[in-house]
Design an enzyme around this catalytic site. Structure first.
Site, PDB file in Angstrom:
ATOM      1  N   GLU A  36      -1.362  -3.004  -7.983  1.00 34.09           N
ATOM      2  CA  GLU A  36      -2.561  -3.324  -7.192  1.00 34.09           C
ATOM      3  C   GLU A  36      -3.119  -2.010  -6.674  1.00 34.09           C
ATOM      4  O   GLU A  36      -2.437  -0.986  -6.704  1.00 34.09           O
ATOM      5  CB  GLU A  36      -2.210  -4.282  -6.040  1.00 34.09           C
ATOM      6  N   SER A  65       0.843  -1.194   0.000  1.00 36.26           N
ATOM      7  CA  SER A  65       0.000   0.000   0.000  1.00 36.26           C
ATOM      8  C   SER A  65       0.883   1.250   0.000  1.00 36.26           C
ATOM      9  O   SER A  65       1.729   1.411  -0.879  1.00 36.26           O
ATOM     10  CB  SER A  65      -0.963  -0.040   1.195  1.00 36.26           C
ATOM     11  N   HIS A 104      -4.488  -5.537  -1.016  1.00 35.08           N
ATOM     12  CA  HIS A 104      -5.521  -5.350   0.012  1.00 35.08           C
ATOM     13  C   HIS A 104      -6.539  -6.477  -0.076  1.00 35.08           C
ATOM     14  O   HIS A 104      -7.719  -6.267  -0.358  1.00 35.08           O
ATOM     15  CB  HIS A 104      -6.206  -3.993  -0.176  1.00 35.08           C
TER      16      HIS A 104
END
Length: 315
Positions: free
Chosen positions: A220, A119, A284
């Site tokens: 992602e 992230s 995630h």
């Protein structure tokens, strides 16, 4: 399609393996999170490791886990401490990009070790990849993933990768319960780089932007509707970051309809005539599988396989 030649000079150096009964340092370079320290330490002890918690983990400065200086000191301290065998981040959120121009990359180069997160931590992966030159790991963080009860492949992939049980020539396992999708077939080999798509785009035009020449791009994201994914990919295209790619591995894009996502991916990448594989459970999601950033891999999108083409740790 024949395999494309390897960009061997771009492969990054392996790091020392996580040894049995080692020490894992916990830092919070981005956002804060409440942590049950006894639970966290017990979880690590039950797996044979000692958890050393750095000061910023217990702090909060608005949406940041402590001040920039505290978080930077923790990052530097974890790499500099010879007793720390690996570094795991507490969570993502926001804050890692604020540290980039303050990092002592020479210190990191002198003290390479497994560094794990995803992230917002993508900003640190990109910086390490570009300025420190060793493999880092897009993988689970302590709070949401390892302590969050995610499925067994999450923990197994994390420890197997860091301990060196996944070696050069090994297929990276992917759970059959989550089928992969070939968006564009073909075989390519190159260093795996990338992470969170929003963070990749946010560093363009800076000294920490992604180098995509001859690489397998991994992306992602989360909480971004399809049109924003389109905008982010178009940003990379207009910045010239898609031209030199050898292949694309797409992780979890949480909250986006997968069929619509694959249609967009085909539209973006089909003109490049490179292999594209989608649905890899990393990001995630549950499970959240560990990937070696900077390491040489072979992507076979038609066979839906990803193979490690170098050792990522050494003993």
């Amino acid at each position: 399609m024949p395999i494309q030649p390897t960009a061997a000079l771009h492969a990054h150096l392996p790091v020392p393996a996580l040894t049995a009964e080692g020490v894992i340092g916990l830092i919070a370079p981005a956002g804060p999170a409440a942590l049950d320290t006894e639970k966290a330490c017990q979880w690590m002890r039950s797996r044979g490791y000692t958890l050393r918690i750095f000061p910023g983990v217990g702090q909060q400065d608005g949406y940041l886990a402590g001040s920039d200086q505290v978080r930077l000191d923790d990052l530097h301290g974890a790499f500099a401490d010879s007793e720390i065998d690996a570094i795991v981040c507490l969570r993502g959120g926001y804050g890692s990009p604020r540290l980039l121009d303050k990092i002592d990359f020479e210190l990191l180069r002198r003290n390479p070790k497994p560094f794990v997160g995803y992230s917002d931590i993508t900003a640190l992966h990109l910086a390490i990849n570009r300025h420190a030159g060793f493999v880092s790991f897009h993988g689970p963080m302590l709070n949401a993933d390892l302590l969050g009860g995610k499925q067994a492949p999450t923990e197994a992939a994390f420890f197997n990768m860091l301990r060196g049980q996944v070696k050069s020539g090994s297929l990276l396992p992917h759970p059959v319960a989550f089928p992969l999708t070939t968006v564009e077939p073909g075989i390519a080999q190159g260093p795996l780089v990338g992470g969170n798509l929003s963070l990749i785009a946010s560093t363009l035009g800076t000294p920490y932007e992604i180098n995509t020449g001859g690489v397998i791009l991994f992306i992602e994201d989360v909480n971004e509707p399809l049109y924003r994914i389109d905008r982010l990919l178009n940003h990379l295209r207009l910045a010239g970051k898609l031209e030199g790619l050898r292949g694309v591995l797409v992780g979890d894009v949480a909250g986006v309809d997968f069929t619509a996502l694959c249609a967009l991916l085909k539209q973006v990448f089909e003109p490049l005539r490179i292999p594209v594989l989608a649905g890899w459970r990393s990001g995630h999601c549950d499970p959240n599988l560990t990937l070696p950033i900077g390491a040489l891999v072979k992507l076979d999108a038609g066979a839906r396989e990803l193979t490690l083409a170098q050792d990522v740790v050494f003993k």
